[in-house]
Design a protein around this motif. Structure first.
Motif, PDB file in Angstrom:
ATOM      1  N   VAL A 180      33.079  -1.603   3.090  1.00 51.93           N
ATOM      2  CA  VAL A 180      32.138  -1.753   1.973  1.00 51.93           C
ATOM      3  C   VAL A 180      32.714  -2.723   0.942  1.00 51.93           C
ATOM      4  O   VAL A 180      31.989  -3.557   0.385  1.00 51.93           O
ATOM      5  CB  VAL A 180      31.823  -0.377   1.337  1.00 51.93           C
ATOM      6  N   ARG A 181      34.027  -2.644   0.712  1.00 53.08           N
ATOM      7  CA  ARG A 181      34.665  -3.543  -0.262  1.00 53.08           C
ATOM      8  C   ARG A 181      34.463  -5.000   0.167  1.00 53.08           C
ATOM      9  O   ARG A 181      34.077  -5.848  -0.637  1.00 53.08           O
ATOM     10  CB  ARG A 181      36.155  -3.212  -0.354  1.00 53.08           C
ATOM     11  N   LEU A 182      34.695  -5.297   1.430  1.00 54.22           N
ATOM     12  CA  LEU A 182      34.486  -6.664   1.926  1.00 54.22           C
ATOM     13  C   LEU A 182      33.012  -7.050   1.857  1.00 54.22           C
ATOM     14  O   LEU A 182      32.667  -8.181   1.497  1.00 54.22           O
ATOM     15  CB  LEU A 182      34.931  -6.768   3.383  1.00 54.22           C
ATOM     16  N   ASN A 183      32.164  -6.097   2.206  1.00 54.17           N
ATOM     17  CA  ASN A 183      30.716  -6.333   2.210  1.00 54.17           C
ATOM     18  C   ASN A 183      30.215  -6.762   0.825  1.00 54.17           C
ATOM     19  O   ASN A 183      29.342  -7.612   0.711  1.00 54.17           O
ATOM     20  CB  ASN A 183      30.005  -5.050   2.637  1.00 54.17           C
ATOM     21  N   GLN A 184      30.810  -6.144  -0.213  1.00 55.39           N
ATOM     22  CA  GLN A 184      30.338  -6.393  -1.575  1.00 55.39           C
ATOM     23  C   GLN A 184      30.762  -7.757  -2.103  1.00 55.39           C
ATOM     24  O   GLN A 184      30.368  -8.147  -3.189  1.00 55.39           O
ATOM     25  CB  GLN A 184      30.825  -5.280  -2.511  1.00 55.39           C
ATOM     26  N   ARG A 185      31.561  -8.493  -1.335  1.00 57.43           N
ATOM     27  CA  ARG A 185      31.906  -9.864  -1.729  1.00 57.43           C
ATOM     28  C   ARG A 185      31.026 -10.863  -0.984  1.00 57.43           C
ATOM     29  O   ARG A 185      31.431 -12.004  -0.720  1.00 57.43           O
ATOM     30  CB  ARG A 185      33.382 -10.138  -1.419  1.00 57.43           C
ATOM     31  N   TYR A 186      29.847 -10.436  -0.647  1.00 54.33           N
ATOM     32  CA  TYR A 186      28.919 -11.235   0.158  1.00 54.33           C
ATOM     33  C   TYR A 186      28.744 -12.659  -0.379  1.00 54.33           C
ATOM     34  O   TYR A 186      28.818 -13.633   0.368  1.00 54.33           O
ATOM     35  CB  TYR A 186      27.568 -10.510   0.225  1.00 54.33           C
ATOM     36  N   GLY A 187      28.534 -12.779  -1.701  1.00 56.98           N
ATOM     37  CA  GLY A 187      28.304 -14.104  -2.305  1.00 56.98           C
ATOM     38  C   GLY A 187      29.461 -15.057  -2.044  1.00 56.98           C
ATOM     39  O   GLY A 187      29.260 -16.250  -1.773  1.00 56.98           O
ATOM     40  N   THR A 188      30.683 -14.510  -2.097  1.00 60.04           N
ATOM     41  CA  THR A 188      31.869 -15.341  -1.852  1.00 60.04           C
ATOM     42  C   THR A 188      31.853 -15.883  -0.428  1.00 60.04           C
ATOM     43  O   THR A 188      32.157 -17.054  -0.182  1.00 60.04           O
ATOM     44  CB  THR A 188      33.154 -14.495  -2.038  1.00 60.04           C
ATOM     45  N   TRP A 189      31.478 -15.029   0.524  1.00 62.63           N
ATOM     46  CA  TRP A 189      31.482 -15.448   1.932  1.00 62.63           C
ATOM     47  C   TRP A 189      30.399 -16.489   2.194  1.00 62.63           C
ATOM     48  O   TRP A 189      30.593 -17.416   2.983  1.00 62.63           O
ATOM     49  CB  TRP A 189      31.316 -14.248   2.876  1.00 62.63           C
ATOM     50  N   VAL A 190      29.248 -16.335   1.544  1.00 61.94           N
ATOM     51  CA  VAL A 190      28.184 -17.340   1.720  1.00 61.94           C
ATOM     52  C   VAL A 190      28.687 -18.698   1.233  1.00 61.94           C
ATOM     53  O   VAL A 190      28.532 -19.717   1.914  1.00 61.94           O
ATOM     54  CB  VAL A 190      26.900 -16.934   0.960  1.00 61.94           C
TER      55      VAL A 190
ATOM     56  N   GLY B 168      22.613  -4.503  -2.708  1.00 64.60           N
ATOM     57  CA  GLY B 168      24.038  -4.588  -3.036  1.00 64.60           C
ATOM     58  C   GLY B 168      24.385  -3.738  -4.250  1.00 64.60           C
ATOM     59  O   GLY B 168      25.415  -3.064  -4.271  1.00 64.60           O
ATOM     60  N   ARG B 169      23.504  -3.748  -5.255  1.00 69.13           N
ATOM     61  CA  ARG B 169      23.767  -2.942  -6.460  1.00 69.13           C
ATOM     62  C   ARG B 169      23.689  -1.451  -6.146  1.00 69.13           C
ATOM     63  O   ARG B 169      24.451  -0.648  -6.691  1.00 69.13           O
ATOM     64  CB  ARG B 169      22.773  -3.309  -7.574  1.00 69.13           C
ATOM     65  N   LEU B 170      22.777  -1.070  -5.264  1.00 68.39           N
ATOM     66  CA  LEU B 170      22.670   0.343  -4.873  1.00 68.39           C
ATOM     67  C   LEU B 170      23.953   0.792  -4.163  1.00 68.39           C
ATOM     68  O   LEU B 170      24.500   1.859  -4.459  1.00 68.39           O
ATOM     69  CB  LEU B 170      21.466   0.518  -3.934  1.00 68.39           C
ATOM     70  N   VAL B 171      24.448  -0.030  -3.242  1.00 73.29           N
ATOM     71  CA  VAL B 171      25.693   0.301  -2.535  1.00 73.29           C
ATOM     72  C   VAL B 171      26.849   0.375  -3.528  1.00 73.29           C
ATOM     73  O   VAL B 171      27.685   1.274  -3.476  1.00 73.29           O
ATOM     74  CB  VAL B 171      25.975  -0.748  -1.429  1.00 73.29           C
ATOM     75  N   GLU B 172      26.876  -0.571  -4.469  1.00 72.50           N
ATOM     76  CA  GLU B 172      27.958  -0.618  -5.461  1.00 72.50           C
ATOM     77  C   GLU B 172      27.989   0.650  -6.311  1.00 72.50           C
ATOM     78  O   GLU B 172      29.052   1.200  -6.580  1.00 72.50           O
ATOM     79  CB  GLU B 172      27.760  -1.861  -6.348  1.00 72.50           C
ATOM     80  N   ARG B 173      26.795   1.114  -6.716  1.00 75.17           N
ATOM     81  CA  ARG B 173      26.727   2.325  -7.566  1.00 75.17           C
ATOM     82  C   ARG B 173      27.304   3.539  -6.854  1.00 75.17           C
ATOM     83  O   ARG B 173      27.779   4.461  -7.481  1.00 75.17           O
ATOM     84  CB  ARG B 173      25.265   2.624  -7.929  1.00 75.17           C
ATOM     85  N   HIS B 174      27.222   3.544  -5.511  1.00 78.70           N
ATOM     86  CA  HIS B 174      27.659   4.725  -4.751  1.00 78.70           C
ATOM     87  C   HIS B 174      28.934   4.480  -3.952  1.00 78.70           C
ATOM     88  O   HIS B 174      29.247   5.238  -3.051  1.00 78.70           O
ATOM     89  CB  HIS B 174      26.549   5.171  -3.795  1.00 78.70           C
ATOM     90  N   ARG B 175      29.677   3.422  -4.324  1.00 81.35           N
ATOM     91  CA  ARG B 175      30.885   3.108  -3.556  1.00 81.35           C
ATOM     92  C   ARG B 175      31.875   4.257  -3.553  1.00 81.35           C
ATOM     93  O   ARG B 175      32.490   4.565  -2.540  1.00 81.35           O
ATOM     94  CB  ARG B 175      31.552   1.875  -4.148  1.00 81.35           C
ATOM     95  N   ALA B 176      32.015   4.904  -4.712  1.00 86.46           N
ATOM     96  CA  ALA B 176      33.001   5.993  -4.802  1.00 86.46           C
ATOM     97  C   ALA B 176      32.486   7.271  -4.151  1.00 86.46           C
ATOM     98  O   ALA B 176      33.271   8.150  -3.812  1.00 86.46           O
ATOM     99  CB  ALA B 176      33.358   6.243  -6.262  1.00 86.46           C
ATOM    100  N   SER B 177      31.186   7.386  -4.002  1.00 85.84           N
ATOM    101  CA  SER B 177      30.627   8.638  -3.469  1.00 85.84           C
ATOM    102  C   SER B 177      29.461   8.346  -2.528  1.00 85.84           C
ATOM    103  O   SER B 177      28.306   8.649  -2.844  1.00 85.84           O
ATOM    104  CB  SER B 177      30.145   9.533  -4.615  1.00 85.84           C
ATOM    105  N   PRO B 178      29.749   7.725  -1.379  1.00 88.15           N
ATOM    106  CA  PRO B 178      28.657   7.380  -0.446  1.00 88.15           C
ATOM    107  C   PRO B 178      27.889   8.612   0.030  1.00 88.15           C
ATOM    108  O   PRO B 178      26.703   8.507   0.360  1.00 88.15           O
ATOM    109  CB  PRO B 178      29.394   6.709   0.717  1.00 88.15           C
ATOM    110  N   ALA B 179      28.554   9.787   0.015  1.00 85.46           N
ATOM    111  CA  ALA B 179      27.868  10.996   0.462  1.00 85.46           C
ATOM    112  C   ALA B 179      26.640  11.280  -0.414  1.00 85.46           C
ATOM    113  O   ALA B 179      25.615  11.766   0.075  1.00 85.46           O
ATOM    114  CB  ALA B 179      28.827  12.178   0.435  1.00 85.46           C
TER     115      ALA B 179
END
Ligand SMILES: [Zn+2]
Ligand SMILES: [Zn+2]
Length: 357
Positions: free
Chosen positions: A218-228, A179-190
């Motif tokens: 990705v924005r929804l995905n990063q709220r994983y803890g909330t959904w759990v 999750g932290r890796l995805v978060e670091r690259h949210r603005a630039s997934p390329a």
């Protein structure tokens, strides 16, 4: 429905530009590599969180059942939450996010993401990455949860089964780290997709070119803890409101939250263990996947696992009249309502080419 093209004879899942004809996705050409093993204490902590805590929750349900039995509301919350989260896993995470076997509306895919996340098996992105690596390397080196890989003899086979059911997640990227890796690259997934970093989290992330570029997803995905947490809050709330009592809320948490969580987790993990060892094979799928009717009913279709591995890009897995695919039925209902479209299915020629008979 759109027909999938027939299949090439030679395995093609490993070629970087040659998506296997049975799947609309180009699976990663990269080997999953050697897993980065957690240290002893951290490994024990992950094991406790993923297996120990849910088992305690399940035991709380058994204790409550022996003390007070099971009310209609308890059963309703257990079955209802089981179905909702299993739909999230099988129809959402598996057939939509991991395999893109159909198209749907934005609200519905958001709902699929939330329901699947409520099962607490990792975010949609991590789940899809693990699963794509599984398909790219099924029962071969690099498969994250094959019960058969490198196993010899009955005892070793049993250990493999046990590992695929209870322990395999210890050797894939941790939920928080990914999750932290995805978060670091949210603005630039390329940048993430083009990175040459060789650690397992980066390699897994590179299997997701379509999903990582989808910012709202990705924005929804990063709220994983909330959904759990929502997966536990929802049955607690319903239990409390229907009975008008704190005791009812607690029972809702136990049956719709804790017991449901454990059962959904174990049934899903059984696709890794049982789905590759127990059952029949009728289609040539270049692996050891099996069709198992009990697993198929429990998982809303994923248990027709030989069918699925033969045609992973198919929105349906019921290739014979007597095979029941509840996930596929739901998709056909959604298609009737105009909420899903482009359901991909193999052509009769492709099915015949893969049939063992
Ligand atoms: Zn499989
Ligand atoms: Zn799959």
């Amino acid at each position: 429905m759109s027909a999938l093209p027939s299949l090439p004879d030679a395995p093609s899942a490993h070629g970087p530009t040659s998506a296997p004809a049975e799947s609309p996705l180009a699976l990663s050409s990269e080997p999953a590599g050697t897993p980065e093993r957690l240290s002893g204490p951290r490994r024990a902590l992950v094991l406790f969180v993923v297996q120990g805590l849910p088992l305690l929750g399940f035991c709380a349900g058994v204790w409550l059942f022996l003390r007070e039995g099971l009310s209609g509301l308890d059963l309703g919350l257990l079955v209802g939450m089981y179905l909702l989260t299993m739909i999230g896993i099988e129809v959402g995470f598996h057939r939509y996010f991991a395999h893109r076997t159909f198209e749907t509306t934005r609200p519905l895919r958001a709902l699929f993401l939330i329901l699947g996340s409520m099962a607490g098996q990792g975010s949609a992105l991590l789940w899809s990455a693990v699963h794509r690596v599984h398909h790219a390397n099924t029962d071969q080196p690099g498969d994250p949860h094959s019960p058969l890989l490198g196993r010899r003899g009955a005892w070793d086979g049993l250990c493999g089964f046990f590992w695929a059911q209870f322990l395999w997640y210890l050797d894939v990227p941790a939920i928080g780290r990914f999750g932290r890796l995805v978060e670091r690259h949210r603005a630039s997934p390329a940048d993430l997709l083009a990175s040459t970093e060789d650690d397992q989290a980066h390699r897994f992330a590179r299997t997701l070119p379509d999903l990582l570029r989808d910012e709202p997803l990705v924005r929804l995905n990063q709220r994983y803890g909330t959904w759990v947490l929502l997966g536990f809050a929802l049955p607690t709330l319903v239990g409390g409101l229907v009975t008008g009592s704190w005791a009812g809320a607690l029972r809702g948490l136990v049956w719709g939250g804790l017991v449901r969580y454990y059962v959904v987790q174990q049934v899903t993990f059984a696709i890794n263990s049982v789905g590759h060892t127990v059952g029949s094979r009728s289609l040539n799928s270049r692996d050891d996947s099996r069709n198992n009717v009990v697993m198929a009913l429990l998982t809303l279709g994923a248990g027709w696992h030989n069918n699925h591995h033969a045609f992973p890009g198919s929105a349906r897995v019921d290739f014979r009249w007597w095979q029941v695919d509840l996930g596929g039925l739901l998709l056909r209902l959604l298609a009737r309502l105009g909420l899903a479209w482009d359901l991909r299915v193999p052509s009769p020629e492709a099915l015949a080419a893969r049939s063992d008979r």
